[in-house]
Design an enzyme around this catalytic site. Structure first.
Site, PDB file in Angstrom:
ATOM      1  N   ARG A  25       0.898  -1.186  -0.018  1.00  0.00           N
ATOM      2  CA  ARG A  25      -0.009   0.147   0.012  1.00  0.00           C
ATOM      3  C   ARG A  25       0.857   1.200  -0.112  1.00  0.00           C
ATOM      4  O   ARG A  25       1.695   1.406   0.738  1.00  0.00           O
ATOM      5  CB  ARG A  25      -1.050   0.182   1.293  1.00  0.00           C
ATOM      6  CG  ARG A  25      -1.927  -1.202   1.109  1.00  0.00           C
ATOM      7  CD  ARG A  25      -2.701  -1.172   2.426  1.00  0.00           C
ATOM      8  NE  ARG A  25      -3.522  -2.271   2.483  1.00  0.00           N
ATOM      9  CZ  ARG A  25      -4.518  -2.750   3.424  1.00  0.00           C
ATOM     10  NH1 ARG A  25      -4.217  -2.003   4.576  1.00  0.00           N
ATOM     11  NH2 ARG A  25      -4.983  -3.903   3.595  1.00  0.00           N
ATOM     12  N   SER A 174      -7.618  -1.380   0.927  1.00  0.00           N
ATOM     13  CA  SER A 174      -8.608  -1.500   2.174  1.00  0.00           C
ATOM     14  C   SER A 174      -9.390  -0.361   2.474  1.00  0.00           C
ATOM     15  O   SER A 174     -10.276   0.346   1.840  1.00  0.00           O
ATOM     16  CB  SER A 174      -7.975  -2.238   3.217  1.00  0.00           C
ATOM     17  OG  SER A 174      -8.814  -2.674   4.312  1.00  0.00           O
ATOM     18  N   HIS A 175      -9.232   0.130   3.825  1.00  0.00           N
ATOM     19  CA  HIS A 175      -9.956   1.030   4.551  1.00  0.00           C
ATOM     20  C   HIS A 175      -9.390   2.454   4.182  1.00  0.00           C
ATOM     21  O   HIS A 175     -10.016   3.445   5.010  1.00  0.00           O
ATOM     22  CB  HIS A 175     -10.329   0.850   6.029  1.00  0.00           C
ATOM     23  CG  HIS A 175      -9.067   0.548   6.517  1.00  0.00           C
ATOM     24  ND1 HIS A 175      -8.478  -0.482   6.347  1.00  0.00           N
ATOM     25  CD2 HIS A 175      -8.336   1.235   7.620  1.00  0.00           C
ATOM     26  CE1 HIS A 175      -7.265  -0.571   7.187  1.00  0.00           C
ATOM     27  NE2 HIS A 175      -7.372   0.567   7.722  1.00  0.00           N
ATOM     28  N   ASP A 349     -16.214  -1.178   4.682  1.00  0.00           N
ATOM     29  CA  ASP A 349     -15.058  -0.154   4.331  1.00  0.00           C
ATOM     30  C   ASP A 349     -14.976  -0.378   2.669  1.00  0.00           C
ATOM     31  O   ASP A 349     -15.826  -0.983   1.777  1.00  0.00           O
ATOM     32  CB  ASP A 349     -13.817  -0.779   4.922  1.00  0.00           C
ATOM     33  CG  ASP A 349     -13.593  -2.181   4.495  1.00  0.00           C
ATOM     34  OD1 ASP A 349     -14.124  -2.779   4.042  1.00  0.00           O
ATOM     35  OD2 ASP A 349     -12.049  -2.395   4.525  1.00  0.00           O
ATOM     36  N   ASP A 351     -13.036  -2.038   0.360  1.00  0.00           N
ATOM     37  CA  ASP A 351     -13.071  -3.305  -0.215  1.00  0.00           C
ATOM     38  C   ASP A 351     -14.181  -4.302   0.496  1.00  0.00           C
ATOM     39  O   ASP A 351     -14.176  -5.308   0.004  1.00  0.00           O
ATOM     40  CB  ASP A 351     -11.840  -3.946  -0.466  1.00  0.00           C
ATOM     41  CG  ASP A 351     -11.111  -4.199   1.081  1.00  0.00           C
ATOM     42  OD1 ASP A 351     -11.596  -3.716   1.839  1.00  0.00           O
ATOM     43  OD2 ASP A 351     -10.291  -5.272   0.955  1.00  0.00           O
ATOM     44  N   ASP A 353     -14.509  -5.749   3.275  1.00  0.00           N
ATOM     45  CA  ASP A 353     -14.151  -7.236   3.993  1.00  0.00           C
ATOM     46  C   ASP A 353     -14.447  -6.491   5.502  1.00  0.00           C
ATOM     47  O   ASP A 353     -14.213  -7.499   6.473  1.00  0.00           O
ATOM     48  CB  ASP A 353     -12.724  -7.657   3.874  1.00  0.00           C
ATOM     49  CG  ASP A 353     -11.826  -6.477   4.116  1.00  0.00           C
ATOM     50  OD1 ASP A 353     -11.947  -5.226   4.403  1.00  0.00           O
ATOM     51  OD2 ASP A 353     -10.551  -7.076   4.117  1.00  0.00           O
ATOM     52  N   ARG A 354     -14.672  -5.193   6.021  1.00  0.00           N
ATOM     53  CA  ARG A 354     -14.770  -4.892   7.226  1.00  0.00           C
ATOM     54  C   ARG A 354     -16.319  -4.234   7.483  1.00  0.00           C
ATOM     55  O   ARG A 354     -17.086  -4.139   6.425  1.00  0.00           O
ATOM     56  CB  ARG A 354     -13.854  -3.800   7.498  1.00  0.00           C
ATOM     57  CG  ARG A 354     -12.418  -4.060   7.555  1.00  0.00           C
ATOM     58  CD  ARG A 354     -11.511  -2.898   8.008  1.00  0.00           C
ATOM     59  NE  ARG A 354     -10.191  -3.141   7.707  1.00  0.00           N
ATOM     60  CZ  ARG A 354      -8.962  -3.026   8.482  1.00  0.00           C
ATOM     61  NH1 ARG A 354      -9.503  -2.123   9.600  1.00  0.00           N
ATOM     62  NH2 ARG A 354      -8.003  -3.325   8.475  1.00  0.00           N
ATOM     63  N   THR A 417      -2.807 -10.640  14.521  1.00  0.00           N
ATOM     64  CA  THR A 417      -3.331 -10.088  13.645  1.00  0.00           C
ATOM     65  C   THR A 417      -3.011 -10.481  12.315  1.00  0.00           C
ATOM     66  O   THR A 417      -1.587 -10.346  11.951  1.00  0.00           O
ATOM     67  CB  THR A 417      -3.168  -8.572  13.896  1.00  0.00           C
ATOM     68  OG1 THR A 417      -3.686  -7.991  15.129  1.00  0.00           O
ATOM     69  CG2 THR A 417      -3.945  -7.568  12.698  1.00  0.00           C
ATOM     70  N   GLU A 436     -11.632 -10.044  14.172  1.00  0.00           N
ATOM     71  CA  GLU A 436     -10.585  -9.032  14.713  1.00  0.00           C
ATOM     72  C   GLU A 436     -11.291  -7.812  15.247  1.00  0.00           C
ATOM     73  O   GLU A 436     -12.323  -7.511  14.639  1.00  0.00           O
ATOM     74  CB  GLU A 436      -9.469  -8.755  13.589  1.00  0.00           C
ATOM     75  CG  GLU A 436      -8.848  -9.700  13.034  1.00  0.00           C
ATOM     76  CD  GLU A 436      -7.904  -9.185  11.938  1.00  0.00           C
ATOM     77  OE1 GLU A 436      -6.790 -10.029  11.441  1.00  0.00           O
ATOM     78  OE2 GLU A 436      -8.001  -8.420  11.302  1.00  0.00           O
ATOM     79  N   SER A 438     -10.660  -4.988  14.688  1.00  0.00           N
ATOM     80  CA  SER A 438     -10.423  -3.953  13.656  1.00  0.00           C
ATOM     81  C   SER A 438     -11.577  -4.020  12.608  1.00  0.00           C
ATOM     82  O   SER A 438     -11.280  -3.678  11.443  1.00  0.00           O
ATOM     83  CB  SER A 438      -9.011  -3.664  12.992  1.00  0.00           C
ATOM     84  OG  SER A 438      -8.897  -5.149  12.308  1.00  0.00           O
ATOM     85  N   LYS A 449     -11.687 -12.082   5.750  1.00  0.00           N
ATOM     86  CA  LYS A 449     -12.944 -11.194   6.474  1.00  0.00           C
ATOM     87  C   LYS A 449     -14.179 -11.040   5.475  1.00  0.00           C
ATOM     88  O   LYS A 449     -13.794 -10.738   4.495  1.00  0.00           O
ATOM     89  CB  LYS A 449     -12.400 -10.431   7.410  1.00  0.00           C
ATOM     90  CG  LYS A 449     -11.647  -9.243   6.754  1.00  0.00           C
ATOM     91  CD  LYS A 449     -11.031  -8.163   7.852  1.00  0.00           C
ATOM     92  CE  LYS A 449     -10.028  -7.100   7.339  1.00  0.00           C
ATOM     93  NZ  LYS A 449      -8.527  -7.894   7.586  1.00  0.00           N
TER      94      LYS A 449
END
Length: 632
Positions: A25, A174-175, A349, A351, A353-354, A417, A436, A438, A449
């Site tokens: 990233r 991600s986020h 988020d 993508d 996954d959260r 993690t 998790e 997060s 996730k």
């Protein structure tokens, strides 16, 4: 096929940092450097066994953030020059401009009707896949696939010719924010559908330091907005690019896990109101299909569900700080609205996954969320009707899941993690549900996730608890479910302080100081009592280390822990999910078993431990920050 020579200096993309299972990233401007992304892609192909590359089927898609479409396939610009192009020269173009040509810009020149043509642009994944002998590439329509969907596609999708994917390049940060001046990311997932293990990511990193060439094929662009397959004459014969519907495979999988009929009864009941915020991330590509078309929710219940390259200028992190519009709609904002909030709200988020779960004027911590899903899964979710194989949580996540596992006599695992650790347990048949702190929750249906899965799990629990109440009687609310859970299992008061974009050197110094301090618990307790005399003693302090029970690998330096006599915990950890600087995460937890004391405000209950954490770590002294960036 064209072969390009690349300087190792120009192409080392990691600035001394290894990519983790979350991938690489950086800011978009970094990825736009000549040969930067190409290095990662070729180094990944080289790190894989030939059987996973030549003749293989790969998935290439992501969360749709800025630079994704460029990364999926090459965008050429053409200039015809009346002479041989030489590197390191400034030359006039046929269009009247000036082209400054460096060695890395002069990708290749070919004789074209007694002139020379330069083709320059980004030589990215589809064309590099063809150049490396990949047989076919599957792309989600418009380049959109959520991270959990990529995992599902690898594990579940079968092509018309019987082909199955052996891996995937996922384009996401991600986020993190998106846009020309924000973040981009890429990671590789394996044939299990899970992130590449450390052995592969280490080899990718080593390859980036020695790479001298990468392979690409001169192919026309493919229209990734239209579903269908396109065939080319590739390096080793036919090469296919198939664009497929982004949602169909995932929807099919969700319908095999959950009782959509019972959820539909809940969502269509006049007693129940619902709101889902995709934060302009890729979850918007699934929200209407699942919640509206399949489950009957009103389209007005969807918020920010049009995917955008810059996430609408927002920060696609589903927490109380960044999901401002949803938080306000759910009655948790600073200003009181006269409009009655929905019964249930959730966010995703970038993508998807959260997840964040909210009730009316009520926030569910991610630690409580996974504990409550595990406690109710067998009764409420058909996929788990035969029982749970086991449960697992990341070390910084609260100990709430431990108590559920003990009460239900379930196998329990505490891991570092990183989703790969859960994946190993799942592949061995030892874990059904995991999470998790997060905002990541999932199960063994895939190896990532899954934010929408978590929302459907909560809707399933609500539907089960209200199966007799939709026609009449009081609705069992999200808050009711959480408070009843606390009454049964006790409450783990819990919060996380994030200090984002801290100077990396200062962050390392803070962590080194905390490790050194652990050598004398008497000194630690003297400091603790000097800050707050009402906080119990520290009885153990260490850096968390994990030996994987499946592959025997050892993961060190996974977080600094201070464990107190009454079960409280302070954990300090450097997060690897940012694109620049360092993020220090501070986790504060206190367990309360007395039902009469589980209804306190979390920040009030944790105030003594917060004071100890900040004083013990000298947080302000090391970071020059008087307050965290985000509190969750």
């Amino acid at each position: 096929m064209a072969l390009f020579n690349v300087s190792p200096v120009e192409t080392t993309p990691f600035d001394g940092q290894k990519p983790g299972t979350s991938g690489l990233r950086k800011k978009v401007k970094v990825f736009k450097q000549p040969n930067y992304l190409e290095n990662f892609v070729q180094s990944t192909f080289t790190a894989l066994t030939p059987q996973k590359v030549r003749g293989a089927t790969l998935v290439v898609s992501g969360d749709g953030r800025y630079f994704s479409k460029d990364a999926i396939q090459l965008k050429f610009t053409l200039d015809v020059l009346p002479f041989l192009l030489l590197p390191n020269k400034s030359v006039p173009t046929k269009k009247g401009g000036i082209l400054n040509v460096s060695t890395s810009d002069a990708l290749f020149c070919v004789n074209h009707e007694n002139n020379f043509v330069i083709e320059h642009g980004y030589k990215i994944i589809i064309k590099m896949a063809a150049g490396n002998g990949v047989r076919r590439v599957w792309v989600g329509q418009n380049g959109l696939l959520s991270t959990p969907t990529v995992s599902a596609v690898i594990r579940e999708r079968v092509g018309v010719d019987g082909s199955r994917a052996t891996g995937a390049f996922i384009l996401t940060a991600s986020h993190n924010p998106g846009g020309p001046n924000e973040d981009f990311g890429i990671k590789y997932n394996m044939e299990s559908g899970g992130p590449a293990p450390e052995g592969i990511t280490d080899q990718i990193y080593e390859n980036t330091k020695t790479i001298k060439e990468y392979l690409t094929a001169d192919l026309p662009d493919v229209d990734i907005t239209a579903i269908g397959a396109t065939s080319f004459n590739g390096h080793d014969g036919q090469f296919d690019v198939e664009v497929f519907d982004s949602a169909s495979d995932y929807v099919k999988l969700m319908k095999s896990i959950f009782d959509f009929e019972s959820i539909q009864k809940l969502l269509t009941s006049p007693k129940f109101t619902f709101c889902y915020d995709a934060l302009h991330g890729v979850a918007g590509a699934y929200a209407k299909r699942i919640f509206v078309e399949e489950l009957g929710a009103q389209e007005s219940s969807l918020l920010n569900c049009v995917p955008k390259e810059d996430f609408g200028g927002g920060h696609p992190d589903p927490n109380l700080t960044y999901a401002k519009e949803l938080v306000s709609r759910m009655g948790l904002g600073k200003s009181n609205s006269e409009v009655e909030p929905p019964e249930f709200g959730a966010a995703a988020d970038g993508d998807a996954d959260r997840n964040m779960i909210l009730g009316k004027r009520f926030f569910v911590t991610p630690s409580d969320s996974v504990s409550i899903i595990a406690a109710n899964a067998v009764e409420a979710i058909p996929y788990f009707s035969a029982g749970l194989k086991g449960v697992a949580r990341s070390m910084p996540t609260s100990s709430g899941l431990d108590v559920v596992a003990k009460n239900l006599n379930l196998k329990f695992f505490e891991v570092p993690t990183g989703w790969k650790f859960f994946g190993n347990l799942m592949d061995a048949g030892l874990c059904s549900i995991c999470g998790e702190e997060s905002f990541g929750t999932g199960s063994d249906h895939i190896r990532e996730k899954d934010g929408i899965w978590a929302v459907l799990a909560w809707l399933s629990i609500l539907a089960y608890k209200n199966k007799e109440n939709l026609g009449g009687g009081e609705l069992v609310t999200v808050e009711d479910i959480v408070r009843n859970h606390w009454a049964t299992y006790g409450r783990h008061y819990y919060t996380r302080y994030d200090y984002e974009n801290v100077d990396a050197g200062a962050a390392k110094e803070l962590m080194a100081y905390l490790v050194k301090l652990q050598s004398s618990l008497s000194e630690v307790n003297e400091i603790v009592s000097g800050i707050r005399s009402d906080v119990s003693k520290v009885v153990h302090a260490d850096e968390f280390e994990y030996k994987d029970p499946i592959d025997g690998s050892i993961s060190k330096h996974q977080g600094i822990r201070y464990l107190f006599e009454d079960g409280s915990r302070l954990i300090f950890r450097l997060s690897g999910t940012g694109s620049e600087g360092a993020t220090i995460r501070l986790y504060i937890e206190q367990y309360e078993k007395d039902p009469s004391k589980t209804g306190r405000d979390s920040q009030d209950a944790l105030a003594p431990l917060v004071a100890v954490a900040l004083g013990l770590s000298k947080m302000q002294q090391f970071t020059a920050r008087s307050a965290p960036t985000v509190i969750t």
